[in-house]
Design an enzyme around this catalytic site. Structure first.
Site, PDB file in Angstrom:
ATOM      1  N   HIS A  96     -16.155   1.322  -3.526  1.00 37.29           N
ATOM      2  CA  HIS A  96     -14.721   1.229  -3.281  1.00 37.29           C
ATOM      3  C   HIS A  96     -14.341  -0.011  -2.480  1.00 37.29           C
ATOM      4  O   HIS A  96     -13.168  -0.345  -2.390  1.00 37.29           O
ATOM      5  CB  HIS A  96     -14.259   2.490  -2.550  1.00 37.29           C
ATOM      6  CG  HIS A  96     -12.792   2.746  -2.654  1.00 37.29           C
ATOM      7  ND1 HIS A  96     -12.141   2.887  -3.871  1.00 37.29           N
ATOM      8  CD2 HIS A  96     -11.824   2.873  -1.708  1.00 37.29           C
ATOM      9  CE1 HIS A  96     -10.854   3.105  -3.652  1.00 37.29           C
ATOM     10  NE2 HIS A  96     -10.637   3.087  -2.364  1.00 37.29           N
ATOM     11  N   SER A 145      -6.677   0.679  -4.216  1.00 37.98           N
ATOM     12  CA  SER A 145      -6.837   2.110  -3.945  1.00 37.98           C
ATOM     13  C   SER A 145      -5.475   2.794  -4.073  1.00 37.98           C
ATOM     14  O   SER A 145      -4.900   2.809  -5.155  1.00 37.98           O
ATOM     15  CB  SER A 145      -7.464   2.320  -2.564  1.00 37.98           C
ATOM     16  OG  SER A 145      -7.890   3.635  -2.402  1.00 37.98           O
ATOM     17  N   TYR A 169       0.851  -1.194   0.000  1.00 37.85           N
ATOM     18  CA  TYR A 169       0.000   0.000   0.000  1.00 37.85           C
ATOM     19  C   TYR A 169       0.888   1.246   0.000  1.00 37.85           C
ATOM     20  O   TYR A 169       1.053   1.892  -1.006  1.00 37.85           O
ATOM     21  CB  TYR A 169      -0.951  -0.018   1.196  1.00 37.85           C
ATOM     22  CG  TYR A 169      -1.955   1.116   1.154  1.00 37.85           C
ATOM     23  CD1 TYR A 169      -3.026   1.077   0.265  1.00 37.85           C
ATOM     24  CD2 TYR A 169      -1.836   2.212   1.996  1.00 37.85           C
ATOM     25  CE1 TYR A 169      -3.947   2.108   0.207  1.00 37.85           C
ATOM     26  CE2 TYR A 169      -2.750   3.255   1.948  1.00 37.85           C
ATOM     27  CZ  TYR A 169      -3.805   3.203   1.059  1.00 37.85           C
ATOM     28  OH  TYR A 169      -4.701   4.236   1.002  1.00 37.85           O
ATOM     29  N   ASP A 193     -18.193   3.257  -7.730  1.00 38.78           N
ATOM     30  CA  ASP A 193     -17.145   3.711  -6.816  1.00 38.78           C
ATOM     31  C   ASP A 193     -17.096   5.233  -6.867  1.00 38.78           C
ATOM     32  O   ASP A 193     -16.674   5.819  -7.861  1.00 38.78           O
ATOM     33  CB  ASP A 193     -15.797   3.115  -7.227  1.00 38.78           C
ATOM     34  CG  ASP A 193     -14.694   3.390  -6.208  1.00 38.78           C
ATOM     35  OD1 ASP A 193     -14.899   4.248  -5.326  1.00 38.78           O
ATOM     36  OD2 ASP A 193     -13.627   2.756  -6.296  1.00 38.78           O
TER      37      ASP A 193
END
Length: 684
Positions: A652, A534, A454, A617
């Protein structure tokens, strides 16, 4: 596998001048809303058709779906919140599309389903979102999320009878629900009356809704018209006297105000008016606030402030430690603090004067948190999980400093077969980066590996149990989770080292993780797949462009792929604290250098890519992934497939029905297994 012929995608002659540099954007039309643009809807249908045919032919998909279904089929329970004599918590019995909210009278009372959202829609895509019970537990306000959107509708029910009141609050988004002490109403946050999927994020404000009144009568409590892009959230102290107001441009800093609700005018009192550090009130003892902050403390500390003083000053209570303070609570007359040590949790106790008072023993190495309780009661609850330990709820006695299990799942898996290790590797500039590695004990040779990362917004990748990843490991694959810079594993400095003009460090750390896995013969030579969602979708897109030779497969999910236009959609402006502003030349140059959409280059063969997004989303609009995949399919980057899977009536991630989640994971793992050489069969 079927031969691929990608759908035709029209190219437009769109070129923009950015500080003297001409930047083409031929697929801008794909930014349009799928629900109102027929051309975009037709393009999405064509993409899903070819992707669906390809995925249906993958040899391991049925096995993964069967095993994912079995591994998800166990109780998942949250720590209860006590209000009056009632205990409220959510539970998913395993394969329910949505978790059910339960209540029991007394800690060992009989469970009663209070809200079951599984009947709210035919496809299971309408979910229970935020919820809060009144102080006496007699009423509950709850938010409804439809189709994965960030928008909410808030309703209220009587917890004894289940009767839903006539009250309805609309246009809530990025909100908490905080009840007044007397149960006469609640505080919430909302935007103006626009709930379109691409609505902007200006003029977020806090309101108070009095029960039995229409929303048009709601009282405006706090707004920042001079700074319209701030998010404004509220919470109340346990005694109900103070409303705490947090105003923030993103996730890394906030201003802090307080309202004395005993006053008639509810006039906000500003305590912090800059946006230079984090401030979060843990609770209060009378007029004294206990506050966690990153001000002059990269790894956070705890201070106090007395509101009775005319000019209150912050006084240090618990100094910054070597470990990172990640959360803290006032419970049972003590201060309970959760620290990260190399991304693993330690829970330490302090007296209210800041002196150390021992530790909370945990059942193993992993992650603990989510403490529920009050300052005046010894009974609290927390959760513990790890990569090989399903989430378990513990009841904790603060006075005795003892814990016992309140709810433990039977995951139906033999964890004795699994080994979890933490290793450290050197990044490009020599920085030491930790990485968790999970595999079966009998997997001692190089094996296909799924590497996850991430690296953004100061969010730490802590060890937690995932049935999804266990399905991969069960088949003989390796799971690796890299704690790269940009996250919060080592505090503010670790975060700062991976944002703005230092974002390349995140990518270098992730690339170095892949190189380490190969050099140490953990992964097979052509067996490395990468995944990120994301902010991690940016990561995957960027490193594939920079090192396509390193990876066999890539799984970017709901990613921010156009770094030059991201602030123009929904909540994109909140991310500028991490990415920068493309309207500023220095930031533009940096963003253009790694933007996944803009850096796809014909020539070197790319790994197999399966991008995922969802049609509704409204956090990261699907146009990011649409444009990215269109550019991939148009480029001369080798014969491997470059596909996209677009979920319907999903957003999302939050609120996604369990059946849709399992279907998507089966597709992802089968795709990664095929291209990394993982042999999929019955559980070994």
């Amino acid at each position: 596998m079927p031969k691929l012929s990608y759908p035709d995608t029209k190219r437009l002659d769109v070129v923009e001048d950015h500080f003297g540099q001409m930047v083409p954007d031929p697929y801008r039309w794909l930014e349009n809303d799928i629900r109102s643009d027929k051309d975009v809807a037709a393009w999405v249908e064509a993409q899903n058709k070819i992707t669906g045919s390809y995925l249906a032919a993958l040899p391991g998909r049925d096995v993964f779906k069967q095993r994912l279904t079995a591994l998800f089929d166990h109780d998942q329970v949250t720590a209860p919140r006590k209000r009056g004599d009632r205990y409220f918590y959510t539970r998913n019995s395993g394969l329910e599309n949505q978790a059910v909210l339960y209540v029991r009278n007394g800690v060992n009372g009989e469970d009663r389903a209070l809200i079951d959202p599984n009947g709210w829609s035919e496809d299971g895509a309408t979910a229970l979102a935020e919820w809060a019970a009144s102080e006496d537990g007699s009423k509950l306000a709850y938010a409804v999320q439809d189709g994965g959107t960030d928008w909410r509708r808030i309703h209220v029910l009587d917890t004894a009878t289940g009767k839903v009141f006539d009250d309805e609050v609309k246009w809530a988004r990025f909100t908490e629900i905080a009840w007044a002490k007397d149960g006469s109403g609640f505080f919430y946050s909302r935007y103006p009356e626009d709930t379109s999927s691409q609505a902007g994020v200006k003029n977020h404000a806090i309101y108070y809704h009095a029960l039995g009144t229409s929303q048009s009568q709601d009282r405006l409590v706090y707004a920042t018209p001079d700074q319209p892009h701030l998010i404004n959230l509220t919470d109340l102290t346990d005694d109900g006297r103070y409303a705490l107001i947090y105003s923030m441009p993103g996730l890394i800093a906030n201003a802090l105000s307080v309202i004395d609700l005993d006053s008639d005018d509810w006039k906000p009192r500003t305590l912090i008016d800059d946006l230079e550090a984090e401030w979060r009130v843990l609770g209060n003892v009378g007029t004294v606030l206990y506050v966690m902050t990153s001000k002059d403390a990269e790894r956070r500390k705890i201070v106090t402030l007395d509101l009775a003083e005319a000019a209150p000053a912050f006084r240090e209570l618990v100094a910054e430690k070597t470990a990172v303070l990640s959360d803290a609570w006032l419970l049972g007359g003590r201060l309970i603090a959760s620290y990260l040590v190399d991304a693993k949790t330690e829970v330490r106790r302090f007296r209210l004067d800041g002196t150390p008072d021992g530790i909370v023993e945990l059942p193993g190495i992993g992650s603990a948190g989510g403490f529920r309780g009050t300052l005046r009661e010894d009974e609290t609850f927390f959760v513990f999980t790890s990569l090989n330990a399903p989430t378990t709820v513990y009841r904790y006695d603060v006075a005795a400093n003892t814990s016992d299990i309140w709810a433990a799942p039977d995951a139906g898996f033999d964890f004795e077969r699994i080994v979890v290790e933490q290793e450290f590797y050197a990044s490009k500039d020599g920085t030491r980066v930790p990485m968790f590695i999970v595999r079966r004990k009998d997997v001692t040779e190089p094996a296909p590996t799924l590497l996850y990362g991430y690296g953004g917004f100061g969010i730490a990748m802590i060890p937690f149990y995932s049935p999804a990843y266990m399905a991969w490991v069960e088949q003989g694959g390796v799971l690796a989770i890299a704690n790269i810079r940009g996250g919060g594993e080592y505090g503010k400095s670790w975060h700062n080292a991976g944002r703005l003009d230092r974002k390349q460090n995140s990518f270098d750390d992730f690339i170095a993780a892949g190189e380490y896995l190969k050099a140490q013969a953990i992964t097979s030579p052509d067996g490395l797949a990468i995944q990120g969602e994301s902010g991690g979708g940016i990561l995957v897109g960027a490193v594939v462009n920079q090192r396509p030779d390193l990876f066999a497969a890539a799984l970017p999910g709901v990613g921010v792929m156009d770094m030059l236009r991201y602030p123009k959609f929904t909540g994109g402006q909140y991310w500028m604290t991490d990415f920068g502003d493309p309207a500023v030349e220095k930031d533009f140059r940096n963003l253009l250098a790694y933007s996944p959409y803009h850096n796809i280059q014909s020539g070197p063969p790319y790994p197999a890519i399966l991008a995922t997004t969802a049609d509704t989303d409204d956090r990261v609009v699907p146009g990011h992934s649409f444009k990215y995949v269109a550019a991939l399919q148009a480029a001369d980057i080798g014969p491997k497939p470059h596909l996209m899977r677009i979920e319907t009536r999903a957003g999302h991630g939050a609120g996604k029905p369990k059946n849709k989640m399992i279907d998507e994971l089966a597709d992802l793992w089968a795709f990664a297994a095929h291209w990394t050489g993982l042999k999929v069969g019955a559980p070994k």
